[in-house]
Design an enzyme around this catalytic site. Structure first.
Site, PDB file in Angstrom:
ATOM      1  N   PHE A 125       0.826  -1.163  -0.055  1.00 56.52           N
ATOM      2  CA  PHE A 125       0.025  -0.091  -0.036  1.00 56.52           C
ATOM      3  C   PHE A 125       0.982   1.299   0.021  1.00 56.52           C
ATOM      4  CE2 PHE A 125      -3.325   2.985   0.534  1.00 56.52           C
ATOM      5  CZ  PHE A 125      -4.364   2.613   0.264  1.00 56.52           C
ATOM      6  N   LEU A 127       0.937   5.099   0.414  1.00 54.14           N
ATOM      7  CA  LEU A 127       0.284   6.126   0.895  1.00 54.14           C
ATOM      8  C   LEU A 127       1.359   7.332   0.988  1.00 54.14           C
ATOM      9  CD1 LEU A 127      -2.148   7.700   2.302  1.00 54.14           C
ATOM     10  CD2 LEU A 127      -1.061   6.936   4.494  1.00 54.14           C
ATOM     11  N   PRO A 130       7.418  11.555  -0.687  1.00 51.53           N
ATOM     12  CA  PRO A 130       8.529  12.064  -0.131  1.00 51.53           C
ATOM     13  C   PRO A 130       8.123  13.485   0.539  1.00 51.53           C
ATOM     14  CG  PRO A 130       8.963  11.538  -2.330  1.00 51.53           C
ATOM     15  CD  PRO A 130       7.311  11.175  -2.002  1.00 51.53           C
ATOM     16  N   SER A 134       2.975  11.786   7.556  1.00 52.91           N
ATOM     17  CA  SER A 134       1.900  11.919   8.874  1.00 52.91           C
ATOM     18  C   SER A 134       0.676  12.521   8.280  1.00 52.91           C
ATOM     19  CB  SER A 134       2.371  12.828  10.064  1.00 52.91           C
ATOM     20  OG  SER A 134       3.517  11.959  10.396  1.00 52.91           O
ATOM     21  N   THR A 162       6.544  -0.618   1.919  1.00 52.80           N
ATOM     22  CA  THR A 162       6.962  -2.061   2.096  1.00 52.80           C
ATOM     23  C   THR A 162       6.322  -3.356   1.405  1.00 52.80           C
ATOM     24  OG1 THR A 162       6.665  -1.446   4.687  1.00 52.80           O
ATOM     25  CG2 THR A 162       6.895  -3.952   4.183  1.00 52.80           C
ATOM     26  N   GLY A 346      25.819  -6.394  27.423  1.00 52.72           N
ATOM     27  CA  GLY A 346      27.134  -5.899  27.354  1.00 52.72           C
ATOM     28  C   GLY A 346      27.628  -5.750  25.993  1.00 52.72           C
ATOM     29  N   GLU A 370       3.227   3.362  10.379  1.00 52.30           N
ATOM     30  CA  GLU A 370       1.757   3.371  10.314  1.00 52.30           C
ATOM     31  C   GLU A 370       1.436   4.241  11.610  1.00 52.30           C
ATOM     32  OE1 GLU A 370      -0.321  -0.152   9.918  1.00 52.30           O
ATOM     33  OE2 GLU A 370       1.231  -1.186   8.715  1.00 52.30           O
ATOM     34  N   THR A 372       3.503   7.744  13.546  1.00 50.67           N
ATOM     35  CA  THR A 372       4.256   8.203  14.514  1.00 50.67           C
ATOM     36  C   THR A 372       3.841   8.391  16.203  1.00 50.67           C
ATOM     37  OG1 THR A 372       4.095  10.486  14.350  1.00 50.67           O
ATOM     38  CG2 THR A 372       5.846   9.532  12.717  1.00 50.67           C
ATOM     39  N   SER A 373       4.426   8.321  16.968  1.00 55.71           N
ATOM     40  CA  SER A 373       3.966   8.378  18.371  1.00 55.71           C
ATOM     41  C   SER A 373       3.255   9.658  18.637  1.00 55.71           C
ATOM     42  CB  SER A 373       5.289   8.395  19.407  1.00 55.71           C
ATOM     43  OG  SER A 373       5.865   6.979  19.436  1.00 55.71           O
TER      44      SER A 373
HETATM   45  C1  LIG Z   1      10.843   0.955   7.004  1.00 54.67           C
HETATM   46  C2  LIG Z   1       9.593   1.590   6.753  1.00 54.67           C
HETATM   47  C3  LIG Z   1       8.349   1.070   5.936  1.00 54.67           C
HETATM   48  C4  LIG Z   1       7.153   1.797   5.694  1.00 54.67           C
HETATM   49  N1  LIG Z   1       6.242   1.059   4.995  1.00 54.67           N
HETATM   50  C5  LIG Z   1       5.250   1.923   4.451  1.00 54.67           C
HETATM   51  C6  LIG Z   1       4.135   1.427   3.473  1.00 54.67           C
HETATM   52  O1  LIG Z   1       4.246   0.292   3.336  1.00 54.67           O
HETATM   53  N2  LIG Z   1       3.418   2.099   2.946  1.00 54.67           N
HETATM   54  C7  LIG Z   1       3.395   3.479   3.329  1.00 54.67           C
HETATM   55  O2  LIG Z   1       2.336   4.406   2.945  1.00 54.67           O
HETATM   56  N3  LIG Z   1       4.080   4.189   4.219  1.00 54.67           N
HETATM   57  C8  LIG Z   1       5.188   3.483   4.813  1.00 54.67           C
HETATM   58  N4  LIG Z   1       6.048   3.988   5.539  1.00 54.67           N
HETATM   59  C9  LIG Z   1       6.168   5.433   5.875  1.00 54.67           C
HETATM   60  C10 LIG Z   1       5.447   5.877   7.240  1.00 54.67           C
HETATM   61  O3  LIG Z   1       4.478   5.322   7.526  1.00 54.67           O
HETATM   62  C11 LIG Z   1       6.057   7.104   7.492  1.00 54.67           C
HETATM   63  O4  LIG Z   1       7.442   7.332   7.507  1.00 54.67           O
HETATM   64  C12 LIG Z   1       5.411   7.634   8.947  1.00 54.67           C
HETATM   65  O5  LIG Z   1       3.903   7.789   8.846  1.00 54.67           O
HETATM   66  C13 LIG Z   1       5.974   9.259   9.194  1.00 54.67           C
HETATM   67  O6  LIG Z   1       5.886  10.037   7.774  1.00 54.67           O
HETATM   68  P1  LIG Z   1       7.207  10.758   7.539  1.00 54.67           P
HETATM   69  O7  LIG Z   1       8.076   9.946   7.400  1.00 54.67           O
HETATM   70  O8  LIG Z   1       6.805  11.560   6.348  1.00 54.67           O
HETATM   71  O9  LIG Z   1       7.348  12.212   8.696  1.00 54.67           O
HETATM   72  P2  LIG Z   1       6.641  13.402   8.882  1.00 54.67           P
HETATM   73  O10 LIG Z   1       5.199  13.216   8.828  1.00 54.67           O
HETATM   74  O11 LIG Z   1       7.324  14.253   8.039  1.00 54.67           O
HETATM   75  O12 LIG Z   1       7.025  13.624  10.444  1.00 54.67           O
HETATM   76  C14 LIG Z   1       8.341  13.998  10.808  1.00 54.67           C
HETATM   77  C15 LIG Z   1       8.286  14.200  12.490  1.00 54.67           C
HETATM   78  O13 LIG Z   1       7.405  15.165  12.646  1.00 54.67           O
HETATM   79  C16 LIG Z   1       6.400  14.845  13.517  1.00 54.67           C
HETATM   80  N5  LIG Z   1       4.983  15.480  13.293  1.00 54.67           N
HETATM   81  C17 LIG Z   1       4.330  15.555  12.050  1.00 54.67           C
HETATM   82  N6  LIG Z   1       3.204  16.239  11.932  1.00 54.67           N
HETATM   83  C18 LIG Z   1       3.370  16.731  13.429  1.00 54.67           C
HETATM   84  C19 LIG Z   1       2.239  17.183  14.274  1.00 54.67           C
HETATM   85  N7  LIG Z   1       1.160  17.970  13.723  1.00 54.67           N
HETATM   86  N8  LIG Z   1       2.378  17.664  15.716  1.00 54.67           N
HETATM   87  C20 LIG Z   1       3.381  16.727  16.269  1.00 54.67           C
HETATM   88  N9  LIG Z   1       4.526  16.497  15.451  1.00 54.67           N
HETATM   89  C21 LIG Z   1       4.306  16.150  14.300  1.00 54.67           C
HETATM   90  C22 LIG Z   1       6.355  13.335  13.424  1.00 54.67           C
HETATM   91  O14 LIG Z   1       5.572  12.645  14.492  1.00 54.67           O
HETATM   92  C23 LIG Z   1       7.612  12.920  13.220  1.00 54.67           C
HETATM   93  O15 LIG Z   1       8.395  12.865  14.341  1.00 54.67           O
HETATM   94  C24 LIG Z   1       7.395   3.227   6.020  1.00 54.67           C
HETATM   95  C25 LIG Z   1       8.316   3.764   6.586  1.00 54.67           C
HETATM   96  C26 LIG Z   1       9.397   3.136   6.769  1.00 54.67           C
HETATM   97  C27 LIG Z   1      10.660   3.778   7.583  1.00 54.67           C
END
Ligand SMILES: Cc1cc2nc3c(=O)[nH]c(=O)nc-3n(C[C@H](O)[C@H](O)[C@H](O)COP(=O)(O)OP(=O)(O)OC[C@H]3O[C@@H](n4cnc5c(N)ncnc54)[C@H](O)[C@@H]3O)c2cc1C
Length: 388
Positions: A125, A127, A130, A134, A162, A346, A370, A372-373
């Site tokens: 999937f 979503l 670059p 989120s 993935t 260790g 899926e 972030t925290s």
């Molecule tokens: C190994 C791996 C596998 C993955 N597999 C998939 C997949 O199969 N399909 C898919 O679609 N995606 C996939 N992802 C993407 C993953 O879901 C995203 O990386 C994740 O949702 C975060 O998005 P971002 O990397 O664009 O970070 P960003 O959205 O840019 O966030 C960067 C930081 O800002 C914080 N942040 C953003 N907005 C706010 C807010 N409003 N308030 C406070 N903090 C905020 C975030 O929590 C994070 O700490 C994968 C990622 C990895 C690394």
């Protein structure tokens, strides 16, 4: 009303079967695949033969007739030993096959589900892009319907996807902007793109910190054409559909995180009894005992959290908040427990040949993928009525 958190016969049997498989088949081989960034086809094939990819789907679709709880049990047991195979299963089922099962037409289900359920084929999937993860509503990929050919013409880039570039990947479902609402907001739909469609390019694998035996790629679409009938679900409902899929997926990631946390206990217990320092096993020291006791407490609590969310979901009750709580808690404790388990080992804990090193490297992504925290905290706060 039921208040029993213990597993009944069939669930326990499944849990034991997967536990045995992880111990006998995954554990001896996975380190080698991980070390070389290789996708473990033979292990995934075996998981397919066991029916793991079909666990939550009805038998008439080629599934095992189980449910999402069964899938989560399998994920927890796999991740106790290795997270790359666990995420391959999680993404294959909850991101690859589930959207088609939930939102597909009869024809789409007939075409894709039997192979996805057998593990012969993997689905992905797409979503994340670059410039948006989120904030998935900010999708820039577009799909325009060409009325002359009755085809979607897709343009854009997806990243971190993935299971999207293995030899057995059959499709990726992508979200794309198909229209603009009157207020200018993007109208997002989901479209199935079969692997090998002209204009669909799969980049080479990323070099990752963890999940090294799982497949993650960037995908690009340049005037990529697929039939109009590849629309998945309703036009303009792609974003809403995906939110539902993510709510469920969070429970699965929580189970996977719980497994990693439990694996840290397993490995630490074994090592604490074996390793001697100052003339006695390191586990005779209360400092080590307390670390392991805390790790066990965290894994146990995380397990109760995902089981609670899964149980609500299966009973048709609201589960958004519980899924977010479970995902947030279990992913954060997985990171903590992986750090502590490495410490208990260790210097050996820093060596890739030790499973805890893999667990340490694999834990961080659990706080990111899926949702972030921070996103989980936003969801929980919203469910508590906090806005703005
Ligand atoms: C190994 C791996 C596998 C993955 N597999 C998939 C997949 O199969 N399909 C898919 O679609 N995606 C996939 N992802 C993407 C993953 O879901 C995203 O990386 C994740 O949702 C975060 O998005 P971002 O990397 O664009 O970070 P960003 O959205 O840019 O966030 C960067 C930081 O800002 C914080 N942040 C953003 N907005 C706010 C807010 N409003 N308030 C406070 N903090 C905020 C975030 O929590 C994070 O700490 C994968 C990622 C990895 C690394």
């Amino acid at each position: 009303m039921s208040i029993d958190h213990r597993l009944d016969g069939e669930y326990e049997e499944l849990r034991r079967t997967v536990e045995q498989f992880a111990h006998d088949v995954v554990a001896p081989k996975i380190g080698e695949f991980y070390e070389h960034d290789e996708f473990p086809y033979e292990i995934v094939r075996e998981m397919g033969r066991m029916g793991l990819f079909g666990l939550p789907f009805p038998e008439e679709c080629g599934g095992m007739g189980g449910d999402y709880f069964a899938l989560c049990l399998a994920l927890e047991e796999l991740a106790r030993v290795d997270s790359s195979v666990a995420i391959t299963l999680e993404a294959g089922v909850s991101l690859g096959a589930m959207p088609i099962h939930r939102f597909g037409t009869e024809e789409q289900k007939r075409t894709w589900l039997p192979k996805l359920c057998s593990g012969e084929m993997l689905g992905a999937f797409g979503l994340t892009e670059p410039e948006c993860g989120s904030d998935a509503g900010g999708t820039r990929t577009t799909a325009r319907l060409d009325p002359e050919t009755d085809e979607w013409v897709i343009n854009g880039t997806k990243c971190f996807i993935t299971n999207s570039g293995t030899d057995i990947t059959g499709l990726v479902t992508v979200t794309a902007v198909t229209d603009r609402a009157e207020d200018g907001r993007p109208v997002i739909s989901s479209i199935i793109v079969p692997s090998g469609t002209p204009g669909f390019t799969v980049s080479k694998k990323y070099s990752k910190v963890g999940w090294n035996a799982s497949d993650t790629r960037e995908l690009s679409f340049s005037d990529c054409r697929v039939p109009a009938a590849n629309l998945l679900g309703e036009l303009g409902r792609g974003y809403a559909q995906f939110l539902r899929i993510l709510d469920e997926g969070r429970i699965a990631i929580s189970a996977l995180s719980t497994g990693l946390a439990q694996g840290c206990v397993d490995e630490s217990l074994r090592y604490a009894k074996e390793r001697e320092a100052f003339g006695r096993p390191i586990g005779a020291n209360q400092a080590i005992q307390f670390k392991i006791a805390d790790m066990e407490m965290r894994a146990h609590t995380a397990r109760l959290a995902w089981r609670d969310a899964a149980s609500r979901m299966l009973h048709g009750e609201p589960f958004k908040k519980e899924a977010a709580l479970a995902k947030l808690y279990s992913s954060e404790i997985a990171v903590t427990s992986a750090r502590e388990a490495t410490q208990i080992h260790g210097g050996y804990g820093f060596m890739n040949e030790y499973p805890v090193a893999r667990m340490w490297r694999d834990s961080k992504i659990l706080e990111i993928g899926e949702g972030t925290s921070e996103v989980q905290r936003m969801l929980i706060a919203r469910e508590l009525g906090l806005t703005g």
